[in-house]
Design a protein around this motif. Structure first.
Motif: not given
Length: 139
Positions: A12-16, A20-22, A27-28, A34-35
């Motif tokens: 629910r936190n991303f749509s692109t 996802f990278y953010a 989280v991780l 990182w790139g």
């Protein structure tokens, strides 16, 4: 019961792909630079960015929502960006992928990410990294 640490991504936190990278950063690996691209994401899963030795579980909740959001429309958008900056020798290949994505065919951004993650788990070519992927359609 998991003996490995569990990190939970929330679809629910991303749509692109950039979103996802953010989410991965948040989280991780919250204190790591990182790139923010697919190759760098692959490197993150190998470790050395603050992820635990011995692997971890990546629990992706609302993965069904991510499957939709990171589907062919987002894939076409990513391939358009790639086409604008890729080597001339690769343009015809990227254009062909882009045409397929625009037609709702071929693998998607979601598929790319799942494939990269699973490559670092049991049966993958980088299984020694010990990354387990759990996909959950809800919470």
């Amino acid at each position: 019961m998991h003996t490995k640490p569990v990190y939970q991504l929330d679809g629910r936190n991303f749509s692109t792909l950039q979103g996802f990278y953010a989410e991965i950063s948040r989280v991780l690996i919250p204190r790591a630079a990182w790139g923010n691209n697919l190759d760098a994401f692959n490197d993150v899963l190998r470790g050395g960015f603050g992820t635990p030795d011995g692997g971890f579980v990546l629990r992706w909740i609302y993965s069904g929502l991510s499957r939709d959001r990171l589907g062919h429309r987002e894939t076409a958008r990513q391939l358009e960006l790639r086409l604008a900056s890729c080597y001339p020798a690769n343009r015809s290949h990227v254009q062909a992928e882009l045409n397929r994505a625009r037609q709702g065919e071929g693998s998607t951004v979601f598929d790319w990410l799942v494939e990269i993650i699973r490559d670092h788990g049991e049966g993958g070519s980088e299984a020694e990294n010990g990354v387990e992927l759990e996909l959950h359609d809800g919470a």
